[in-house]
Scaffold this active site. Structure first.
Site, PDB file in Angstrom:
ATOM      1  N   GLY A  89      -1.311  -9.344  -2.958  1.00 37.60           N
ATOM      2  CA  GLY A  89      -2.984 -10.046  -2.653  1.00 37.60           C
ATOM      3  C   GLY A  89      -3.007 -10.173  -3.170  1.00 37.60           C
ATOM      4  N   LYS A 131       1.157  -1.195   0.101  1.00 43.77           N
ATOM      5  CA  LYS A 131      -0.195  -0.054  -0.496  1.00 43.77           C
ATOM      6  C   LYS A 131       0.913   1.318  -0.255  1.00 43.77           C
ATOM      7  CE  LYS A 131      -3.909  -1.774   3.030  1.00 43.77           C
ATOM      8  NZ  LYS A 131      -4.771  -1.198   3.817  1.00 43.77           N
ATOM      9  N   ASP A 172      -8.203   1.424   4.737  1.00 46.39           N
ATOM     10  CA  ASP A 172      -8.735  -0.396   4.508  1.00 46.39           C
ATOM     11  C   ASP A 172      -9.683  -0.902   3.019  1.00 46.39           C
ATOM     12  OD1 ASP A 172      -8.892  -1.565   7.282  1.00 46.39           O
ATOM     13  OD2 ASP A 172     -10.889  -2.490   6.415  1.00 46.39           O
ATOM     14  N   ASP A 193      -4.400  -9.621  -6.139  1.00 46.55           N
ATOM     15  CA  ASP A 193      -4.383  -9.185  -7.727  1.00 46.55           C
ATOM     16  C   ASP A 193      -3.792  -9.734  -8.482  1.00 46.55           C
ATOM     17  OD1 ASP A 193      -4.351  -5.859  -7.293  1.00 46.55           O
ATOM     18  OD2 ASP A 193      -2.133  -6.021  -6.859  1.00 46.55           O
TER      19      ASP A 193
END
Ligand code: ITT
Length: 194
Positions: free
Chosen positions: A151, A12, A69, A153
Protein backbone atom coordinates in the site's frame (compact mmCIF):
# COMPACT_ATOMS: atom_id res chain seq x y z
CA UNK A 1 -6.23 -20.70 19.90
CA UNK A 2 -7.53 -19.96 16.40
CA UNK A 3 -8.31 -16.38 15.39
CA UNK A 4 -10.47 -15.67 12.38
CA UNK A 5 -9.67 -12.40 10.62
CA UNK A 6 -12.39 -10.98 8.40
CA UNK A 7 -10.03 -9.76 5.72
CA UNK A 8 -9.13 -10.82 2.22
CA UNK A 9 -6.05 -8.59 2.13
CA UNK A 10 -3.08 -10.98 1.94
CA UNK A 11 -0.69 -8.33 3.22
CA UNK A 12 -2.74 -7.81 6.36
CA UNK A 13 -2.99 -11.58 6.86
CA UNK A 14 0.81 -11.88 6.53
CA UNK A 15 1.35 -9.14 9.13
CA UNK A 16 -1.16 -10.65 11.57
CA UNK A 17 0.49 -14.05 11.13
CA UNK A 18 3.96 -12.62 11.72
CA UNK A 19 2.79 -10.92 14.91
CA UNK A 20 0.43 -13.58 16.32
CA UNK A 21 1.81 -16.99 15.33
CA UNK A 22 4.90 -16.65 17.56
CA UNK A 23 2.43 -16.18 20.45
CA UNK A 24 0.74 -19.49 19.61
CA UNK A 25 -2.29 -18.18 17.71
CA UNK A 26 -3.40 -19.74 14.42
CA UNK A 27 -4.71 -17.32 11.83
CA UNK A 28 -7.54 -17.99 9.40
CA UNK A 29 -8.97 -15.42 6.99
CA UNK A 30 -11.63 -14.95 4.31
CA UNK A 31 -9.18 -16.56 1.90
CA UNK A 32 -9.59 -19.89 3.77
CA UNK A 33 -13.36 -20.00 3.20
CA UNK A 34 -14.94 -22.03 0.40
CA UNK A 35 -17.32 -19.22 -0.52
CA UNK A 36 -16.32 -15.81 -1.81
CA UNK A 37 -17.44 -13.22 0.73
CA UNK A 38 -17.71 -9.52 -0.16
CA UNK A 39 -18.64 -7.24 2.71
CA UNK A 40 -19.83 -3.73 1.89
CA UNK A 41 -17.89 -1.20 3.97
CA UNK A 42 -20.39 1.65 4.25
CA UNK A 43 -19.34 3.00 7.64
CA UNK A 44 -18.18 6.57 8.24
CA UNK A 45 -15.12 5.75 10.33
CA UNK A 46 -12.41 3.10 10.69
CA UNK A 47 -14.20 1.79 13.80
CA UNK A 48 -17.56 1.46 12.03
CA UNK A 49 -16.06 -0.34 9.04
CA UNK A 50 -14.06 -2.68 11.27
CA UNK A 51 -17.23 -3.56 13.20
CA UNK A 52 -19.21 -4.15 9.98
CA UNK A 53 -16.63 -6.73 8.80
CA UNK A 54 -16.14 -8.64 12.08
CA UNK A 55 -19.87 -8.59 12.93
CA UNK A 56 -20.77 -10.03 9.55
CA UNK A 57 -18.47 -13.05 9.99
CA UNK A 58 -19.35 -13.62 13.66
CA UNK A 59 -23.07 -13.71 12.78
CA UNK A 60 -22.75 -15.75 9.59
CA UNK A 61 -20.43 -18.47 10.93
CA UNK A 62 -21.20 -18.32 14.68
CA UNK A 63 -17.54 -17.83 15.57
CA UNK A 64 -15.60 -15.01 17.25
CA UNK A 65 -14.08 -12.85 14.50
CA UNK A 66 -11.68 -9.95 14.32
CA UNK A 67 -11.21 -7.48 11.47
CA UNK A 68 -8.88 -4.67 10.53
CA UNK A 69 -9.94 -1.43 8.95
CA UNK A 70 -7.03 0.84 8.27
CA UNK A 71 -5.78 3.66 6.14
CA UNK A 72 -3.59 6.69 5.67
CA UNK A 73 -4.63 10.15 6.90
CA UNK A 74 -2.73 13.08 5.37
CA UNK A 75 -3.30 16.31 7.29
CA UNK A 76 -2.68 18.67 4.35
CA UNK A 77 -5.28 16.73 2.31
CA UNK A 78 -8.03 16.98 4.94
CA UNK A 79 -7.15 13.53 6.25
CA UNK A 80 -7.66 11.89 2.86
CA UNK A 81 -7.49 9.15 1.65
CA UNK A 82 -8.56 8.05 5.17
CA UNK A 83 -11.28 5.41 5.20
CA UNK A 84 -11.16 5.45 1.40
CA UNK A 85 -7.49 4.38 1.30
CA UNK A 86 -8.18 1.09 -0.51
CA UNK A 87 -10.63 2.75 -2.95
CA UNK A 88 -8.60 5.95 -3.52
CA UNK A 89 -8.23 6.56 -7.32
CA UNK A 90 -9.90 3.16 -7.90
CA UNK A 91 -9.73 -0.11 -6.00
CA UNK A 92 -7.70 -1.87 -8.70
CA UNK A 93 -5.35 1.01 -9.43
CA UNK A 94 -1.71 0.17 -8.70
CA UNK A 95 -0.06 1.62 -5.62
CA UNK A 96 2.81 2.82 -7.80
CA UNK A 97 0.27 5.14 -9.43
CA UNK A 98 -1.63 6.03 -6.24
CA UNK A 99 1.61 6.86 -4.44
CA UNK A 100 2.97 8.94 -7.30
CA UNK A 101 -0.32 10.88 -7.47
CA UNK A 102 -0.16 11.59 -3.74
CA UNK A 103 3.40 12.91 -4.11
CA UNK A 104 2.14 15.24 -6.86
CA UNK A 105 -0.75 16.43 -4.68
CA UNK A 106 1.76 17.11 -1.89
CA UNK A 107 4.25 19.00 -4.10
CA UNK A 108 3.48 22.46 -2.69
CA UNK A 109 2.50 21.43 0.83
CA UNK A 110 4.62 22.51 3.75
CA UNK A 111 2.87 20.29 6.25
CA UNK A 112 3.62 16.69 5.27
CA UNK A 113 2.39 15.11 8.50
CA UNK A 114 0.34 11.96 8.17
CA UNK A 115 -0.55 8.85 10.09
CA UNK A 116 -1.64 5.30 9.55
CA UNK A 117 -4.72 4.38 11.56
CA UNK A 118 -5.86 0.85 12.32
CA UNK A 119 -9.10 -0.17 14.01
CA UNK A 120 -9.34 -3.81 15.01
CA UNK A 121 -12.84 -5.02 15.88
CA UNK A 122 -13.54 -8.16 17.88
CA UNK A 123 -17.09 -9.52 17.59
CA UNK A 124 -18.61 -12.54 19.26
CA UNK A 125 -21.63 -14.42 17.93
CA UNK A 126 -23.57 -13.49 21.10
CA UNK A 127 -23.33 -9.80 20.19
CA UNK A 128 -20.40 -8.67 22.37
CA UNK A 129 -18.32 -6.16 20.40
CA UNK A 130 -15.02 -4.37 21.06
CA UNK A 131 -12.81 -2.04 18.99
CA UNK A 132 -9.13 -1.26 19.53
CA UNK A 133 -7.35 1.54 17.69
CA UNK A 134 -3.69 2.07 16.94
CA UNK A 135 -1.83 4.77 15.01
CA UNK A 136 1.67 5.58 13.81
CA UNK A 137 2.73 9.15 13.04
CA UNK A 138 4.93 10.00 10.07
CA UNK A 139 5.42 12.30 7.11
CA UNK A 140 4.67 11.92 3.42
CA UNK A 141 8.07 11.14 1.89
CA UNK A 142 9.54 13.25 -0.91
CA UNK A 143 10.00 10.17 -3.09
CA UNK A 144 8.73 6.60 -3.34
CA UNK A 145 11.20 4.36 -1.58
CA UNK A 146 11.54 0.72 -0.50
CA UNK A 147 10.60 -2.76 -1.71
CA UNK A 148 8.85 -4.12 1.41
CA UNK A 149 5.45 -3.68 2.99
CA UNK A 150 2.40 -2.79 0.89
CA UNK A 151 0.00 0.00 0.00
CA UNK A 152 1.27 3.41 1.07
CA UNK A 153 4.36 2.12 2.93
CA UNK A 154 6.78 3.37 0.20
CA UNK A 155 5.68 6.98 0.82
CA UNK A 156 5.34 6.78 4.60
CA UNK A 157 8.50 8.36 6.01
CA UNK A 158 9.04 7.30 9.60
CA UNK A 159 11.43 9.68 11.34
CA UNK A 160 12.90 7.21 13.91
CA UNK A 161 13.95 4.92 11.02
CA UNK A 162 15.14 7.84 8.80
CA UNK A 163 13.38 6.17 5.87
CA UNK A 164 10.03 4.80 4.72
CA UNK A 165 8.25 1.83 6.27
CA UNK A 166 8.75 -0.01 2.97
CA UNK A 167 12.50 0.42 3.27
CA UNK A 168 12.99 -1.54 6.51
CA UNK A 169 12.74 -5.19 7.48
CA UNK A 170 9.04 -6.14 7.83
CA UNK A 171 9.78 -7.21 11.43
CA UNK A 172 10.83 -3.66 12.20
CA UNK A 173 7.65 -2.23 10.65
CA UNK A 174 5.59 -4.76 12.62
CA UNK A 175 7.20 -3.61 15.87
CA UNK A 176 5.95 -0.02 15.56
CA UNK A 177 3.00 -0.06 13.15
CA UNK A 178 -0.58 1.12 13.65
CA UNK A 179 -1.60 -2.57 13.30
CA UNK A 180 0.87 -3.57 16.01
CA UNK A 181 -0.37 -0.82 18.32
CA UNK A 182 -4.01 -1.86 17.90
CA UNK A 183 -3.11 -5.54 18.22
CA UNK A 184 -1.37 -4.97 21.56
CA UNK A 185 -4.66 -3.61 22.92
CA UNK A 186 -6.59 -6.59 21.53
CA UNK A 187 -4.11 -9.02 23.12
CA UNK A 188 -4.37 -7.24 26.48
CA UNK A 189 -8.14 -7.61 26.26
CA UNK A 190 -7.91 -11.31 25.33
CA UNK A 191 -5.54 -11.95 28.25
CA UNK A 192 -7.87 -10.17 30.69
CA UNK A 193 -10.93 -12.09 29.53
CA UNK A 194 -9.27 -15.52 29.18
P1 ITT B 1 -10.17 -5.88 3.89
O1 ITT B 1 -11.29 -4.87 3.93
O2 ITT B 1 -10.55 -7.18 3.25
O3 ITT B 1 -9.51 -6.07 5.24
P2 ITT B 1 -8.79 -3.81 2.34
O4 ITT B 1 -7.44 -3.74 1.68
O5 ITT B 1 -9.98 -3.40 1.52
O6 ITT B 1 -8.98 -5.31 2.93
P3 ITT B 1 -9.21 -1.55 4.13
O7 ITT B 1 -10.56 -1.23 3.60
O8 ITT B 1 -8.99 -1.53 5.61
O9 ITT B 1 -8.71 -3.00 3.68
O10 ITT B 1 -8.17 -0.57 3.43
C1 ITT B 1 -6.89 -0.49 3.93
C2 ITT B 1 -6.00 0.25 2.95
O11 ITT B 1 -5.21 1.20 3.68
C3 ITT B 1 -5.01 -0.70 2.31
O12 ITT B 1 -5.53 -1.25 1.13
C4 ITT B 1 -3.82 0.22 2.09
O13 ITT B 1 -4.02 1.00 0.96
C5 ITT B 1 -3.86 1.14 3.30
N1 ITT B 1 -3.07 0.58 4.41
C6 ITT B 1 -3.55 0.04 5.56
N2 ITT B 1 -2.56 -0.43 6.33
C7 ITT B 1 -1.42 -0.19 5.66
C8 ITT B 1 -0.07 -0.47 5.93
O14 ITT B 1 0.32 -1.12 7.02
N3 ITT B 1 0.83 -0.07 5.03
C9 ITT B 1 0.47 0.56 3.90
N4 ITT B 1 -0.79 0.83 3.55
C10 ITT B 1 -1.74 0.47 4.44
Amino acid sequence: MEIFIATANMHKVAEFKAMLEPLGYQIKSLNDLEENIEIEENGQSFEENALIKARYIAKRYHIPAISDDSGLEIDALNKQPGIYSARFLGHDTSYEYKNSQILKMMQDKKDRSCRFVCAIALCYPDGQEYVFQGTIEGNVAKKIEGPNGFGYDPIFYYEPFHTTLANVDPKLKNSVSHRHNALIKLLEHLNETK
